[in-house]
Structures are given as structure tokens and as C-alpha cells.
Design an enzyme around this catalytic site. Structure first.
Site, mmCIF file in Angstrom:
data_model
loop_
_atom_site.group_PDB
_atom_site.id
_atom_site.type_symbol
_atom_site.label_atom_id
_atom_site.label_comp_id
_atom_site.label_asym_id
_atom_site.label_seq_id
_atom_site.Cartn_x
_atom_site.Cartn_y
_atom_site.Cartn_z
ATOM 1 N N HIS A 1 -14.737 -8.914 19.006
ATOM 2 C CA HIS A 1 -14.292 -9.916 18.017
ATOM 3 C C HIS A 1 -15.131 -9.839 16.743
ATOM 4 O O HIS A 1 -16.141 -10.530 16.594
ATOM 5 C CB HIS A 1 -14.385 -11.317 18.621
ATOM 6 C CG HIS A 1 -13.665 -12.350 17.819
ATOM 7 N ND1 HIS A 1 -13.135 -13.485 18.374
ATOM 8 C CD2 HIS A 1 -13.371 -12.416 16.492
ATOM 9 C CE1 HIS A 1 -12.559 -14.213 17.423
ATOM 10 N NE2 HIS A 1 -12.703 -13.579 16.269
ATOM 11 N N HIS B 1 -14.891 -9.354 12.325
ATOM 12 C CA HIS B 1 -14.133 -9.280 11.077
ATOM 13 C C HIS B 1 -14.913 -8.355 10.135
ATOM 14 O O HIS B 1 -15.888 -8.786 9.514
ATOM 15 C CB HIS B 1 -13.983 -10.672 10.444
ATOM 16 C CG HIS B 1 -13.263 -11.659 11.321
ATOM 17 N ND1 HIS B 1 -11.920 -11.915 11.195
ATOM 18 C CD2 HIS B 1 -13.688 -12.434 12.351
ATOM 19 C CE1 HIS B 1 -11.545 -12.828 12.098
ATOM 20 N NE2 HIS B 1 -12.613 -13.156 12.812
ATOM 21 N N LEU B 2 -14.471 -7.121 10.029
ATOM 22 C CA LEU B 2 -15.231 -6.167 9.195
ATOM 23 C C LEU B 2 -14.861 -6.258 7.720
ATOM 24 O O LEU B 2 -15.559 -5.690 6.871
ATOM 25 C CB LEU B 2 -15.007 -4.726 9.683
ATOM 26 C CG LEU B 2 -15.742 -4.305 10.955
ATOM 27 C CD1 LEU B 2 -15.367 -2.869 11.333
ATOM 28 C CD2 LEU B 2 -17.255 -4.423 10.816
ATOM 29 N N HIS C 1 -6.438 -17.079 18.594
ATOM 30 C CA HIS C 1 -7.255 -18.168 18.060
ATOM 31 C C HIS C 1 -6.450 -19.420 18.364
ATOM 32 O O HIS C 1 -5.438 -19.691 17.717
ATOM 33 C CB HIS C 1 -7.477 -17.999 16.553
ATOM 34 C CG HIS C 1 -8.210 -19.148 15.947
ATOM 35 N ND1 HIS C 1 -9.410 -18.998 15.301
ATOM 36 C CD2 HIS C 1 -7.916 -20.479 15.901
ATOM 37 C CE1 HIS C 1 -9.836 -20.192 14.887
ATOM 38 N NE2 HIS C 1 -8.935 -21.106 15.228
ATOM 39 N N HIS D 1 -12.998 -17.105 21.391
ATOM 40 C CA HIS D 1 -13.962 -18.177 21.108
ATOM 41 C C HIS D 1 -13.597 -19.535 21.701
ATOM 42 O O HIS D 1 -13.412 -20.515 20.980
ATOM 43 C CB HIS D 1 -14.228 -18.317 19.608
ATOM 44 C CG HIS D 1 -13.024 -18.317 18.708
ATOM 45 N ND1 HIS D 1 -11.936 -19.121 18.915
ATOM 46 C CD2 HIS D 1 -12.761 -17.617 17.589
ATOM 47 C CE1 HIS D 1 -11.051 -18.904 17.968
ATOM 48 N NE2 HIS D 1 -11.528 -17.988 17.144
ATOM 49 N N ASP E 1 -17.594 -13.021 16.995
ATOM 50 C CA ASP E 1 -16.767 -13.544 15.901
ATOM 51 C C ASP E 1 -17.518 -13.389 14.571
ATOM 52 O O ASP E 1 -17.574 -14.332 13.760
ATOM 53 C CB ASP E 1 -16.350 -14.997 16.132
ATOM 54 C CG ASP E 1 -15.196 -15.412 15.216
ATOM 55 O OD1 ASP E 1 -14.692 -14.550 14.467
ATOM 56 O OD2 ASP E 1 -14.800 -16.593 15.254
#
Ligand code: DOR
Ligand code: ZN
Ligand code: ZN
Length: 449
Positions: free
Chosen positions: A61, A63-64, A181, A238, A311
Site C-alpha cells: 500500500h 502512493h508513489l 478504501h 487500512h 499507506d
């Protein structure tokens, strides 16, 4: 035979105990694990002086960002943060600009990433508008479909059960999981609008809007749909409330195909921490009460929770400090803190070392079909993280490789530090320094049987 390298004087957790051992590495794979006297000759030898080797952490998990959100993070800075944190494989979330939600956007993202990444990187896709396209996106190599239930991000109407059912059917056919999510769009929207009308724009209003019920209602709704679809795999991201965890545990007992993830911030912080950390610690879902946090630990230990994911959600400091709470960008960076935080929890007897290997390495590999990763076995890819289990240090955001130089854990004392990271047999991070060039990492695709 002469292999590429040998890692000497290591310790590793093998077959239920920590043993002294060596690793022979050939063409990016673990060729042999054994005693020094049983090792083949090698071009290169690395002496670990009895430090501990664990399978490279798999963070499913992350976010690049990059592309049009490169001001927050790039493939290079994000994967440098991964390597620094002992993470060898990340799965990238699709809420990018452009949104990853088609074969074309996925392919472009893979191409851009290939030149820049330092670790293994795989990708999720959001749902396309046309459910017929799900199969092609999966075949292109997406590891799963991410569904953001809190708001309309991709092409799927999150308020429409029938649309969800049809799209989920297609993911089951394509044999890829759906990662969600889980915050209910309608409940959340109603609560936010009510607060705004009453001019309530502070932290309390945010916490009230993102209530426990907003999560548990969404999880229950998704579990009900999942139960109707044979072979569908639902993965709840999450998870943060006792009620949602109980619903997942119950579905598992009924043999439903469901797994879930918890983040270090939901495990280690409570809503009281907002007093000190302020909006910089704001995430979705938000931090919860002590009672919920205790339930998360219990679930992590008894197997109701399957994985720990960071996350990792980088933003600029300005974005974290907007005029009203509704404009604050939610999320915290986590790639450089997850492993130290969890190793520190082992020292505090909150979780066992063997369970840590399951939730950080084995289970994410199993859930996302990373068949040759997540375990120290001959024939697996040589993704190895060397940790100094007893080393004490303080988290320091100024030293982050991530562009996002903030953390609710800043200045906290840790015990357990990643000191070397090997990705596909190659040393990528050594004593906190990145020692390879961008592009040395690998864009990975889900293998289909
Ligand atoms: O805290 C979060 N940050 N939650 C989300 O769902 C999105 C993420 C992000 O992309 O910043
Ligand atoms: Zn999320
Ligand atoms: Zn996320």
C-alpha cells in the site's frame, strides 16, 4: 560453479528458529542457504558480522505519485525511501494524475517507472468505466483493482451495488483481488455537508464525519457483496475500527475470501495524538480511540488482520497545513518508518518476530501473488533486508529520502534498524545510503496462471 555473491556471517529465522547461515546469490536469486563450508565460490563476498537477514519487506500500500504529482514524490524518491526503510517491493496505488484506470495509463506509468525505480514496483488500477476492460488491465499486469469508496475516483459508481457486483465479478474472473478504501461515500458526504453548513471546519468536525460507522458500514456492505461472488478476493485496506475487524473476522470464519491490512499509524497512535501532531498527522481513515487500537493489536496477533502496509502518502508541508480541515491533504509518509516501528514493537513484546515476518513479507506475497518473494528459500528472488535488531536510533524526518519530510513519529526512539537492502541480489541501500542508479529496480507484473 562460481556464483555472483555470497553473504557471510548472517543470522536468519529459518524453520522456526534464528540460526547462523550464509546466502549464495546467483542471477538475482537465492541459490543456496547454508553453512559457510557448503557455500560455492563467489565473485564477491559480503560479511554481515552476525546481523539478521529477513525477507525484503513487501509494502502493498504505497502512493508513489510521480507524473503530474511529482512535486509530492517521484518514482525515484519514493523507491529510495522504500530501500532506506528495508522495503524491497511496493505496490503503487492508482489515485495518480492521470488516474491509473486503463491499459494505456498503466502502461505509461510502467514505462516511466522503469527508468526511475530502485526497488521492485508493481501497480494497482482503479476501476475503468467499462467493466469489459477489467480483464485487459489485469492481463497487462495490474496486481489488483483499488476501489476508493469514500468518493468517486475511478470509473465505477461506488453508490451502486449492482455496478459493484458486476465489476467484482470481472475481477474474480481475472483472478485479481479488489483492495478497498472502505469509507461509505453517502454517509461521509452527508456528514461533511452538515458540518460545513454549521461552519464546523476543525479537527473535531473531521473526526465526527469520518466516524467509525462510516468505515464499518462500508466494510459490511462490501463483505455482503463479496459473499455473493464466487472466487472474488476482497482486501480491506487500512482497517481502523474494532467493528470492521470483527466483521472481517466473522467473514473469515465463514470461509469467505477476505483479507485485511492495518497501518503502523492506526496501530501506534490514537486520536489524542492529533493534539500534538495537528493536521500533519491527518489521514483517512483517521486515528481512532484506544479501544479500537487495542482491538487492532489483538487482531494482528490472532490472524484476523493479515498484513501491515504503510499507506505511504506523501504531500507537501503546505498541503498539510491548509486553511480549513476539509482542504488538508490526508496521509503521512510511512516507507521509512514501518519496519523500525514494527521491530520496536517486537522489543516491547506487542507482537512476535515470526508474526512480523508473516505480516510484512509472507502474507503480502501470498495475497498479491508475488510467488517468488516474501520468504527466505532457495530459488526465491534475493530480496533481502539486513537489520540491526538492537540498534537504537531516533526517527528524523530531515534524513528522509521521501520528499515528504514529516511524520507523526518524528523524534521517536526506535530499536531495530534496516542497515542494508538487497533487491534481486543487488545491494541498493547500504548504511542509509542509496548505492545504485535510478532504473536499477524492476517494474513487476502479476503473473497469470
Ligand atoms: O490518508 C490517505 N491518503 N488516505 C487515502 O485514502 C488517500 C491517501 C493519499 O493518496 O494521500
Ligand atoms: Zn485509503
Ligand atoms: Zn492509500
Amino acid at each position: 560453479m562460481i556464483v555472483d555473491s555470497i553473504i557471510n556471517n548472517a543470522k536468519a529465522y529459518l524453520k522456526g528458529e534464528i540460526v547462523d547461515c550464509c546466502f549464495a546469490i546467483e542471477e538475482g536469486k537465492i541459490q543456496k542457504i547454508g553453512k559457510e563450508t557448503h557455500m560455492p565460490k563467489a565473485d564477491q563476498k559480503i560479511d554481515l558480522h552476525h546481523l539478521l537477514v529477513i525477507p525484503g519487506v513487501i509494502d502493498s500500500h504505497v502512493h508513489l505519485r510521480d507524473e503530474n504529482k511529482a512535486y509530492k514524490e517521484t518514482f525515484q524518491t519514493g523507491t529510495a525511501a522504500a530501500a532506506a526503510g528495508g522495503v524491497t517491493t511496493v505496490l503503487d496505488m492508482p489515485n495518480n494524475s492521470p488516474m491509473t484506470m486503463s491499459v494505456e495509463t498503466l502502461r505509461n506509468r510502467m514505462q516511466t517507472a522503469a527508468r526511475r525505480v530502485l526497488v521492485n514496483v508493481g501497480f494497482y488500477s482503479e476501476f475503468p468505466v467499462d467493466k469489459q476492460k477489467i480483464k485487459a488491465i489485469a492481463e497487462e499486469g495490474a496486481f489488483g483493482f483499488k476501489l476508493f469508496m469514500a468518493e468517486q475516483l475511478g470509473g465505477l459508481n461506488v453508490d451502486d451495488d449492482q455496478a459493484l457486483r458486476e465489476a467484482f465479478e470481472a475481477t474474480a474472473q481475472a483472478e485479481v483481488p479488489v483492495a478497498v478504501h472502505a469509507e461509505d461515500h453517502q454517509l461521509l458526504k452527508g456528514a461533511v455537508e452538515k458540518s460545513k453548513l454549521a461552519h464546523k471546519n476543525d479537527m473535531n468536525a473531521f473526526l465526527k464525519a469520518h466516524s467509525e460507522n462510516v468505515e464499518s458500514a462500508s466494510v459490511e456492505r462490501l463483505l455482503a457483496i463479496n459473499a455473493q461472488i464466487e472466487k472474488m478476493h476482497l482486501h480491506v485496506c487500512h482497517i481502523s475500527t474494532q467493528k470492521a475487524v470483527q466483521a472481517v473476522a466473522e467473514a473469515k470464519r465463514a470461509d469467505k475470501n477476505v483479507t485485511c491490512e492495518v497501518t503502523p499509524h492506526h496501530l501506534l497512535l490514537t486520536r489524542e495524538d492529533y493534539e500534538k501532531a495537528g493536521t500533519s498527522a491527518l489521514t483517512m481513515p483517521p486515528l481512532r480511540s484506544r479501544e479500537n487500537v487495542d482491538a487492532l493489536w489483538k487482531a494482528l496477533n490472532d490472524g484476523s488482520i493479515d498484513t501491515v502496509g504503510s499507506d505511504h502518502a506523501p504531500h507537501t508541508l503546505q498541503e498539510k497545513d491548509a486553511a480549513t480541515i476539509w482542504e488538508v491533504k490526508v496521509g503521512v509518509p510511512g516507507l521509512e518508518t514501518t519496519l523500525p516501528l514494527i521491530l520496536t514493537a517486537v522489543h516491547k513484546n506487542r507482537v512476535t518476530f515470526s508474526r512480523v515476518l508473516e505480516v510484512l513479507c509472507e502474507k503480502p506475497a501470498e495475497i498479491f501473488h508475488l510467488t517468488d518473494r516474501g520468504k527466505l528459500d532457495e530459488g526465491k528472488n534475493a530480496d533481502l533486508t539486513v537489520v540491526d535488531f538492537n540498534a537504537k536510533f531516533k526517527i528524523d524526518v530531515a534524513g528522509f529520502k521521501s520528499k515528504a519530510k514529516f511524520s507523526p513519529f518524528n523524534k521517536l526512539e526506535m530499536q531495530g534498524k534496516p542497515v542494508k537492502t538487497f533487491v534481486n541480489g543487488e545491494l541498493v541501500m547500504d548504511e542509509g545510503e542509496i548505492v545504485v542508479k535510478p532504473g536499477s529496480g524492476l517494474v513487476i507484473r502479476r503473473a497469470h496462471s
